[in-house]
Design an enzyme around this catalytic site. Structure first.
Site, mmCIF file in Angstrom:
data_model
loop_
_atom_site.group_PDB
_atom_site.id
_atom_site.type_symbol
_atom_site.label_atom_id
_atom_site.label_comp_id
_atom_site.label_asym_id
_atom_site.label_seq_id
_atom_site.Cartn_x
_atom_site.Cartn_y
_atom_site.Cartn_z
ATOM 1 N N CYS A 2 0.805 -1.079 0.021
ATOM 2 C CA CYS A 2 0.034 0.025 0.074
ATOM 3 C C CYS A 2 0.907 1.038 -0.081
ATOM 4 O O CYS A 2 1.780 1.349 0.495
ATOM 5 C CB CYS A 2 -0.944 0.189 1.141
ATOM 6 S SG CYS A 2 -2.014 -1.310 1.286
ATOM 7 N N ARG A 27 3.624 -0.275 -5.049
ATOM 8 C CA ARG A 27 3.592 -1.017 -3.626
ATOM 9 C C ARG A 27 2.178 -1.719 -3.338
ATOM 10 O O ARG A 27 1.895 -2.289 -2.605
ATOM 11 C CB ARG A 27 3.524 0.405 -2.500
ATOM 12 C CG ARG A 27 4.977 1.036 -2.582
ATOM 13 C CD ARG A 27 4.531 2.117 -1.624
ATOM 14 N NE ARG A 27 4.582 1.738 -0.302
ATOM 15 C CZ ARG A 27 5.760 1.439 0.475
ATOM 16 N NH1 ARG A 27 6.989 1.648 -0.089
ATOM 17 N NH2 ARG A 27 5.743 0.886 1.765
ATOM 18 N N TRP A 75 -2.965 -2.525 -1.611
ATOM 19 C CA TRP A 75 -2.546 -3.935 -1.745
ATOM 20 C C TRP A 75 -3.479 -4.579 -0.561
ATOM 21 O O TRP A 75 -2.952 -4.540 0.661
ATOM 22 C CB TRP A 75 -0.994 -4.423 -1.538
ATOM 23 C CG TRP A 75 -0.619 -5.607 -1.885
ATOM 24 C CD1 TRP A 75 -0.338 -6.260 -3.124
ATOM 25 C CD2 TRP A 75 -0.244 -6.804 -0.705
ATOM 26 N NE1 TRP A 75 -0.157 -7.805 -2.970
ATOM 27 C CE2 TRP A 75 -0.094 -7.966 -1.620
ATOM 28 C CE3 TRP A 75 -0.761 -6.737 0.461
ATOM 29 C CZ2 TRP A 75 0.189 -9.149 -0.996
ATOM 30 C CZ3 TRP A 75 -0.568 -8.241 1.288
ATOM 31 C CH2 TRP A 75 -0.062 -9.359 0.175
ATOM 32 N N ASN A 101 -1.385 2.227 5.605
ATOM 33 C CA ASN A 101 -0.356 1.042 5.193
ATOM 34 C C ASN A 101 0.163 0.413 6.322
ATOM 35 O O ASN A 101 0.599 0.868 7.049
ATOM 36 C CB ASN A 101 0.651 1.774 4.435
ATOM 37 C CG ASN A 101 1.988 0.937 4.334
ATOM 38 O OD1 ASN A 101 3.145 1.282 4.292
ATOM 39 N ND2 ASN A 101 1.545 -0.396 3.941
ATOM 40 N N GLY A 102 -0.089 -0.836 6.243
ATOM 41 C CA GLY A 102 0.161 -1.931 7.402
ATOM 42 C C GLY A 102 -1.107 -2.762 7.953
ATOM 43 O O GLY A 102 -2.167 -2.789 6.858
ATOM 44 N N GLU A 484 17.065 -17.226 -8.973
ATOM 45 C CA GLU A 484 16.513 -15.916 -9.514
ATOM 46 C C GLU A 484 15.991 -15.969 -10.788
ATOM 47 O O GLU A 484 14.772 -15.327 -11.079
ATOM 48 C CB GLU A 484 17.537 -14.872 -9.430
ATOM 49 C CG GLU A 484 17.759 -13.588 -10.166
ATOM 50 C CD GLU A 484 16.520 -12.542 -9.529
ATOM 51 O OE1 GLU A 484 15.878 -13.000 -8.561
ATOM 52 O OE2 GLU A 484 16.202 -11.508 -9.944
ATOM 53 N N LYS A 488 11.701 -14.688 -11.483
ATOM 54 C CA LYS A 488 11.126 -13.667 -12.228
ATOM 55 C C LYS A 488 10.338 -14.344 -13.253
ATOM 56 O O LYS A 488 9.312 -13.778 -13.586
ATOM 57 C CB LYS A 488 12.463 -13.243 -13.229
ATOM 58 C CG LYS A 488 13.523 -12.451 -12.350
ATOM 59 C CD LYS A 488 12.484 -10.988 -12.064
ATOM 60 C CE LYS A 488 13.267 -10.379 -10.840
ATOM 61 N NZ LYS A 488 13.705 -11.120 -9.739
ATOM 62 N N GLU A 491 6.999 -15.032 -11.257
ATOM 63 C CA GLU A 491 6.329 -13.656 -10.893
ATOM 64 C C GLU A 491 5.949 -12.682 -12.043
ATOM 65 O O GLU A 491 4.775 -12.233 -11.936
ATOM 66 C CB GLU A 491 6.972 -12.633 -9.947
ATOM 67 C CG GLU A 491 8.137 -12.073 -10.098
ATOM 68 C CD GLU A 491 8.789 -11.340 -9.207
ATOM 69 O OE1 GLU A 491 8.382 -10.989 -8.292
ATOM 70 O OE2 GLU A 491 10.187 -11.246 -9.054
ATOM 71 N N HIS A 507 18.131 -36.965 -8.004
ATOM 72 C CA HIS A 507 17.465 -37.367 -6.844
ATOM 73 C C HIS A 507 15.910 -37.326 -6.866
ATOM 74 O O HIS A 507 15.195 -37.297 -5.811
ATOM 75 C CB HIS A 507 18.212 -36.578 -5.678
ATOM 76 C CG HIS A 507 19.752 -36.917 -5.535
ATOM 77 N ND1 HIS A 507 20.397 -38.130 -5.043
ATOM 78 C CD2 HIS A 507 20.768 -36.013 -5.770
ATOM 79 C CE1 HIS A 507 21.744 -37.893 -5.288
ATOM 80 N NE2 HIS A 507 21.859 -36.746 -5.605
ATOM 81 N N LYS A 606 5.513 -4.301 -4.230
ATOM 82 C CA LYS A 606 7.055 -4.170 -4.273
ATOM 83 C C LYS A 606 7.396 -4.137 -2.909
ATOM 84 O O LYS A 606 8.534 -4.785 -2.364
ATOM 85 C CB LYS A 606 7.473 -3.089 -5.090
ATOM 86 C CG LYS A 606 9.075 -2.982 -4.956
ATOM 87 C CD LYS A 606 9.606 -2.205 -6.360
ATOM 88 C CE LYS A 606 11.000 -2.281 -6.426
ATOM 89 N NZ LYS A 606 11.452 -3.933 -7.204
HETATM 90 C C1 F6R Z 1 11.279 -10.473 -6.574
HETATM 91 C C2 F6R Z 1 11.516 -9.466 -5.582
HETATM 92 C C3 F6R Z 1 11.047 -9.825 -4.328
HETATM 93 C C4 F6R Z 1 12.096 -8.831 -3.401
HETATM 94 C C5 F6R Z 1 11.635 -9.374 -1.931
HETATM 95 C C6 F6R Z 1 12.645 -8.487 -1.082
HETATM 96 O O1 F6R Z 1 11.575 -9.779 -7.926
HETATM 97 O O2 F6R Z 1 11.562 -8.268 -6.053
HETATM 98 O O3 F6R Z 1 11.387 -11.294 -4.168
HETATM 99 O O4 F6R Z 1 13.365 -9.133 -3.650
HETATM 100 O O5 F6R Z 1 10.302 -8.974 -1.715
HETATM 101 O O6 F6R Z 1 12.330 -7.169 -1.104
HETATM 102 P P1 F6R Z 1 13.334 -5.859 -0.641
HETATM 103 O O7 F6R Z 1 14.702 -6.153 -1.433
HETATM 104 O O8 F6R Z 1 13.113 -4.650 -1.047
HETATM 105 O O9 F6R Z 1 13.672 -6.488 0.889
#
Ligand code: F6R
Length: 611
Positions: A2, A27, A75, A101-102, A484, A488, A491, A507, A606
């Protein structure tokens, strides 16, 4: 999660708040809502609806007058994505409104008590208790400001709140506890926001509110108090980018722009930090800690998601070069274990946003147990940056796509610098330190050469977009990159993918391999290359399709695999910085081919400020 923004000043507030929400939309983007107050007509304008800012502005009356407005991009945590659950939320008399937010953890018991007193709720949110609590306290005879203070004592959980009261229309109140909130001011105008990006619309001067601070702001100035009504001071700062940097430029999406910024971000994070003659990293923030860092006999790296994969890559090079036992943990797990920590333990939190609730909770736990805590953080002045004793800023610049890309590569680079800092104090030779630094300097150019293959990777992504499942495989430094790349793809493209150390396939997981389950294999010519080639053979023997990422000049895989992506040769420990670039591009282009909203993938946000 949020985003909240609020403005009070001589300008028309609503367009500024809407602009701010566009910058905070990463966010949370389920719903959007605003409230503006026209001081002349003494009228509230309240509009909210599910959907994105772009749709909202088609219907919202942006010409509304008034120098005060608050806004929210949601969110969802409590309640479905509906108009009723969108913020701002009001009290019974529709005088007091809040954006939040929270999470208010004890909202149900508070709500039950308020319902018994006759309050009427219109949403399923936790937030709605806040305006009703303030209203109730006022009914009991408390003046508005005291009613707010009392309410803040009643609620438990995490919150950043902006509070407006029609009866006190010249006042905007902002407060935070475990959720971010910054106040920007140029002395005539005041803007609250969840992160610095909207603040840049008005000023570069900010006040970083601390947990428990309450800011009472009017056009005449501001007053800061603690929840206990004591006067407090906030740390002042200057934000290091302008609102213009939050534009997409010529790119269709922030994610693609940010992938293409990976070389520049790397240059920025290395700038001024390579002492080639000494083979050492210059990390100003760590210098005062040098005596204590020399005593460190264990490193714990803690992060979430993508940042945790940067940590996993670092685990290999911390042990190989600095020769310090190193482990990686997820923020969400760390404090539920019983981590063995003492004052010779170095705890490093890694976070792009600097606001991730799980990582923050882990820092608190590590501090309690006496660890030396450092941070590798991108957002300057963020909560994690302020919680840890010292650290390294990533200098990736604002990262606005939900999926982290350029922050990830800078995190790995910062961890290499930290490793050098520790290793040179221990056994690493000058020559070994210099070799790594000289190669680090060349990496941005090498990354650029990978980006030149974007069209080829796009064609590959389109070719493979028909598949519903993928494996991502790698050994040693390749394994965290497999994780990683796989994340990607999940998501951004909503495609099922799994990442394994390639040696683990036999395995169990290899049972799923067939011609419809392709594997992306990280196979640079490093110390484990031959083992990885054997694993590729095993997949090919089961008719699995393979895309291999290998070192330029290595023609051997052309005959074995279906498609090959080449990356320049580099030192083994730095390979992740090059190998990940094609995987970021692959996920982006595949997601685009499937018509996904790459910058704002479904169900995500994010900055993950809830546990
Ligand atoms: C994936 C992604 C998330 C963040 C995770 C940690 O692309 O962006 O997995 O890496 O939520 O976020 P931060 O780095 O802001 O603590």
């Amino acid at each position: 999660m949020c985003g909240i923004v609020g403005y009070i000043g001589p300008k028309r507030a609503l367009p500024i708040v809407i602009d701010g929400l566009k910058r905070l939309e990463y966010r949370g983007y389920d719903s959007i809502g605003v409230l503006a107050y026209d001081q002349e007509k003494k009228e509230i304008y309240l509009e909210k609806q599910p959907g994105r800012v772009q749709e909202f502005i088609k219907t919202a009356q942006l010409d509304k007058k008034g120098g005060l407005a608050i806004g929210h991009t949601r969110w969802a945590t409590h309640g479905l994505v509906t108009r009723e659950n969108s913020h701002p939320h009001g009290d019974c008399q529709k005088k007091i409104f809040v954006v939040h937010n929270g999470i208010i953890e004890n909202f149900q018991e508070l709500k039950d008590a308020l319902l018994k007193k006759g309050h009427v709720f219109v949403s399923q949110t936790d937030t709605e208790v806040v305006p009703h609590l303030i209203e109730e306290r006022q009914k009991q005879g408390l003046p508005y400001r005291e009613a707010i203070m009392q309410t803040l004592k009643d609620v438990r959980g995490s919150f950043a709140l902006l509070i407006f009261n029609k009866e006190e229309p010249d006042l905007l109140v902002g407060t935070r506890f475990s959720s971010p909130l910054i106040l920007g001011t140029n002395d005539q105008e005041f803007i609250f926001a969840s992160d610095p990006t909207p603040i840049g619309l008005v000023t570069k001067n900010v006040l970083y509110l601390n947990d428990g601070d309450v800011a009472f702001v009017s056009e005449k100035g501001y007053e800061l108090k603690s929840f206990l009504s004591e006067k407090v001071e906030a740390k002042r700062g200057v934000i290091d980018f302008t609102a213009g940097e939050a534009d997409k430029g010529n790119f269709p999406d922030f994610m693609l722009k940010e992938i293409f910024e990976e070389p520049l971000a790397l240059e920025n994070t290395l700038r001024g930090r390579l002492l080639i003659n000494e083979g050492k990293a210059k990390l100003g923030g760590l210098e005062p800690l040098e005596p204590r860092l020399r005593e460190v006999n264990r490193v714990i790296l803690v992060a979430c998601g993508t940042a945790s994969y940067a940590a996993l890559a670092a685990e290999y090079f911390f042990e190989e070069y600095a020769e310090i036992p190193t482990e990686v943990d997820l923020g969400s797990e760390f404090r539920y274990r019983k981590p063995i920590i003492d004052n010779q333990t170095l705890f490093v939190a890694i976070s792009q946003s600097g606001e991730t609730a799980d990582t923050l909770a882990a820092i608190k736990e590590a501090k309690t147990k006496g660890a030396l805590t450092l941070g590798i953080v991108n957002v300057v002045g963020s909560t994690i940056a302020r919680q840890v004793g010292a650290g390294i800023y990533s200098h990736a610049g604002p990262e606005l796509a939900v999926a982290s890309t350029k922050a990830f590569t800078t995190q790995i680079a910062d961890l290499v610098l930290l490793m050098l800092f520790l290793a040179r104090e221990r056994k690493m030779s000058l020559v070994a330190g210099q070799e790594i630094m000289n190669e680090l300097r060349k990496l941005p150019e090498k990354m650029r050469s990978v980006l030149l293959q974007a069209d080829k990777i796009k064609a590959l992504a389109e070719k493979y977009s028909v598949y519903k499942n993928f494996f991502y495989l790698g050994r040693k430094y390749g394994f965290p990159m497999a994780l990683e790349g796989s994340l990607k793809l999940k998501e951004c493209a909503y495609i099922h993918s799994e990442a394994y150390p390639s040696g683990e396939m036999k395995h169990g997981p290899i049972a799923i391999v067939d011609e419809d389950f392709p594997s992306i294999v990280l196979a640079p010519q490093d110390s484990v290359y031959e083992k990885v080639v054997s694993n590729i053979q095993e997949i090919k023997a089961r008719k699995g399709k393979v895309i291999a990422v290998t070192t330029a000049g290595n023609q051997d895989l052309e005959k074995l695999v279906d498609d090959v992506i080449y990356i320049p040769q580099t030192l083994e420990l730095l390979t992740p910085l090059l190998a990940i670039v094609p995987l970021h591009l692959f996920a982006y282009y595949l997601a685009k081919k499937l018509g996904r909203d790459v910058d704002r993938p479904r169900n995500l946000a994010k900055s993950v400020t809830v546990e």
